[in-house]
Scaffold this motif. Sequence first.
Motif, PDB file in Angstrom:
ATOM      1  N   SER A   1       0.797  -1.092   0.017  1.00 40.27           N
ATOM      2  CA  SER A   1       0.140  -0.061  -0.181  1.00 40.27           C
ATOM      3  C   SER A   1       0.916   1.172   0.008  1.00 40.27           C
ATOM      4  N   GLY A   2       0.212   2.358   0.196  1.00 38.75           N
ATOM      5  CA  GLY A   2       0.976   3.688  -0.092  1.00 38.75           C
ATOM      6  C   GLY A   2       1.995   3.620   1.254  1.00 38.75           C
ATOM      7  N   LYS A   3       1.713   2.955   2.325  1.00 39.07           N
ATOM      8  CA  LYS A   3       2.987   2.728   3.138  1.00 39.07           C
ATOM      9  C   LYS A   3       4.151   2.381   2.688  1.00 39.07           C
TER      10      LYS A   3
ATOM     11  N   ASP B   1      -3.313   4.595  -2.601  1.00 39.69           N
ATOM     12  CA  ASP B   1      -3.511   3.255  -2.448  1.00 39.69           C
ATOM     13  C   ASP B   1      -4.121   2.853  -3.796  1.00 39.69           C
TER      14      ASP B   1
ATOM     15  N   SER C   1       4.779   5.978  10.284  1.00 40.64           N
ATOM     16  CA  SER C   1       3.875   5.041  10.173  1.00 40.64           C
ATOM     17  C   SER C   1       4.556   3.810  10.876  1.00 40.64           C
TER      18      SER C   1
ATOM     19  N   TYR D   1       3.841  -0.730  12.203  1.00 41.78           N
ATOM     20  CA  TYR D   1       2.695  -1.510  12.528  1.00 41.78           C
ATOM     21  C   TYR D   1       2.924  -1.924  14.015  1.00 41.78           C
TER      22      TYR D   1
ATOM     23  N   TYR E   1      -1.711  -1.131  11.608  1.00 40.37           N
ATOM     24  CA  TYR E   1      -1.122  -0.069  11.065  1.00 40.37           C
ATOM     25  C   TYR E   1      -1.653   1.211  11.823  1.00 40.37           C
TER      26      TYR E   1
ATOM     27  N   GLN F   1      -0.678   5.493  11.694  1.00 44.32           N
ATOM     28  CA  GLN F   1       0.107   6.503  11.023  1.00 44.32           C
ATOM     29  C   GLN F   1       0.104   7.718  12.356  1.00 44.32           C
TER      30      GLN F   1
ATOM     31  N   ARG G   1      -4.716  -0.558   5.618  1.00 41.69           N
ATOM     32  CA  ARG G   1      -3.620  -0.796   5.343  1.00 41.69           C
ATOM     33  C   ARG G   1      -2.885  -1.784   6.439  1.00 41.69           C
TER      34      ARG G   1
END
Lengths: 371, 371
Positions: free
Chosen positions: A114-116, A143, B54, B56, B90, B92, B149
Amino acid sequence: MKSTHHLSRIARQVALPVTALAVTLHIAATAAAAQDVQGVISAQAPLVIKAQGSFYIDGRIVHSDAVSGQPGGLPFLGTNEGDIAVGQMYVQYQIPANAGRHVPVVMIHGGDLSGKTYETTPDGREGWATYFLRKGRPVYVPDQVSRARSGFDVTTINEVRLGRRSPSELPLIFVLPNQVAWLIFRFGPTYGTPFRNEQFPVRAAGQLARQVVPDFNFALPTPNPTLANLSRLAIRLRGAILMGHSESGGFPEQTALMNPQGIKGLITIESGCPATLTQEQLATLARIPILIVFGDHLADVPGSPLDWPALFRSCATFVNSVNQAGGDATMMHLPAMGIYGNSHMLMQDRNNLQLADLILRWIDQHVERHR
Amino acid sequence: MKSTHHLSRIARQVALPVTALAVTLHIAATAAAAQDVQGVISAQAPLVIKAQGSFYIDGRIVHSDAVSGQPGGLPFLGTNEGDIAVGQMYVQYQIPANAGRHVPVVMIHGGDLSGKTYETTPDGREGWATYFLRKGRPVYVPDQVSRARSGFDVTTINEVRLGRRSPSELPLIFVLPNQVAWLIFRFGPTYGTPFRNEQFPVRAAGQLARQVVPDFNFALPTPNPTLANLSRLAIRLRGAILMGHSESGGFPEQTALMNPQGIKGLITIESGCPATLTQEQLATLARIPILIVFGDHLADVPGSPLDWPALFRSCATFVNSVNQAGGDATMMHLPAMGIYGNSHMLMQDRNNLQLADLILRWIDQHVERHR
């Protein structure tokens, strides 16, 4: 700084193609500057943001007769049908206060991600999205359609659960398991063993595993709706550089061939390139500066299901074709420039900011010098 | 405005705890101030960010024997099995330069939605994530586990496609269709007809439809892994205010009951509240300031599958129970405070920044005054 010396020495030893050479001549200066700059703009240096936010590009409303997989619908829904959006693309953006007339950069992630991808690296360093921002670039991070915050159409899955369709009609979706990612992303010759000069922070590979988002691209119509959405985004921004990676590496060129309006530059990172183009298509692409980027160890992972040398050759041929058609295409093959050990996930590699500087330099010289 | 009167009557009937009264007394001043402030801090005022990125939280690696739905695996995978991450969340974040000692705010989205909930509103105004940042608050925006995400586990879907499992074993997933969202979110009495004083920007409802991301919460283990992840986040931040909305409205309290460590405040927006709590549980919650927020028109949508008056009552009872146990719980029922027309999606309503100011005021007075 042993590695710096090492890389400089190797850089002198390598014979370079002309386009790469033009870029390479800047390496010494750029690499040195990157070191200085990295010291100055640590994660502590404040970012000044003029505007930030997110929006959805396009998408359409369709009727679904299975918004849940429960017969009659879930109690709090009170129904199992209604209108839903499909095909929309989430875009998050930031515009720095010092953007001036810099062209926005759209950073499109690859397969299963993803954009992550462009945010904080798996080992916690600054990603390209924030770094480009520090360098005055408006940054737009989508995304892909049917991925992550862009959602996906649940109807077919629910219809199968309800017995209205056959299991074979389920969308073909996939994730990359760690063992495959290690090989395809060229972290090392075999799973668990990194290359000695590997730039990907392999000790944080578990964090990369967490970035994986199921990929619905095989279940999407052709052409992939992400392309039309990227075109609309470029038009809406009145000019943008499209950067694609891996699965989306060819999206910038494919979008430009669909409609070049608003597209100021094309950046293809670690992907294949179009093999057969008409003269008209070549002429279209020859009007837009193009950068191709490849990392290291392309031929060094025998078990890789992806044939990186063949993909590299397709792009080398493409670069030549575009340039012969009067275009401005640059092959940035990092080891040919004295930069070693880069993986497929080079925006997350340890030297990711050095590579960002190379790309920023290319933008300055090939996209923005004409403005 | 039958409902408004009705709810005002209910509000008068509910014995307001002292803390709620304290908040209510500020309303007139706060509302006026909010108008002034909105004029000053337009979207053009630069934001100064100390850090952003960001990461996890948690998740674990499991073996999947169906990483794609194609027998033998997709060609570029070379296999159909391997290790994948599941259960990760996720997050951010942005930390403003003027954060000082402000407590971070974790903004958790509701059902079928993602962290996008708190970003730009459907009609393009500034969302709470950026606004709280302007007010000096570090902001953390997760995507719930198995959403957006944060990815989701594809294994079962692929196993069904491959014929190894029965369709009835597919995860129970859902989306809210527009017709249901209109009623549940209280945009108006019937689909397509807004309330005369509706605060949600209904002309942009199509943009809200695009925010919908399929919801896997029914397919998750109990307790929902998002709770443990929120707990870990609060501990990692060494103090955070948890804000939940709708589906996640009760997550802050549930997380605190799991482990109160690091949790400095609980904000429940438009959700139900726990009905049966042990004395020990009440004692735990009584040690953390709690804010409950409800919008308008709770009883004005006859076709709503959700019984908003009942949910409101559950929270009114909860507030009383916590306060009787010596806690600090506040009911912020907007129409009872003279603020009318707010929908379920009140962080996206036209007066969203006025409401943000009320919440910020509550944080200042109830969470941070003790620091």
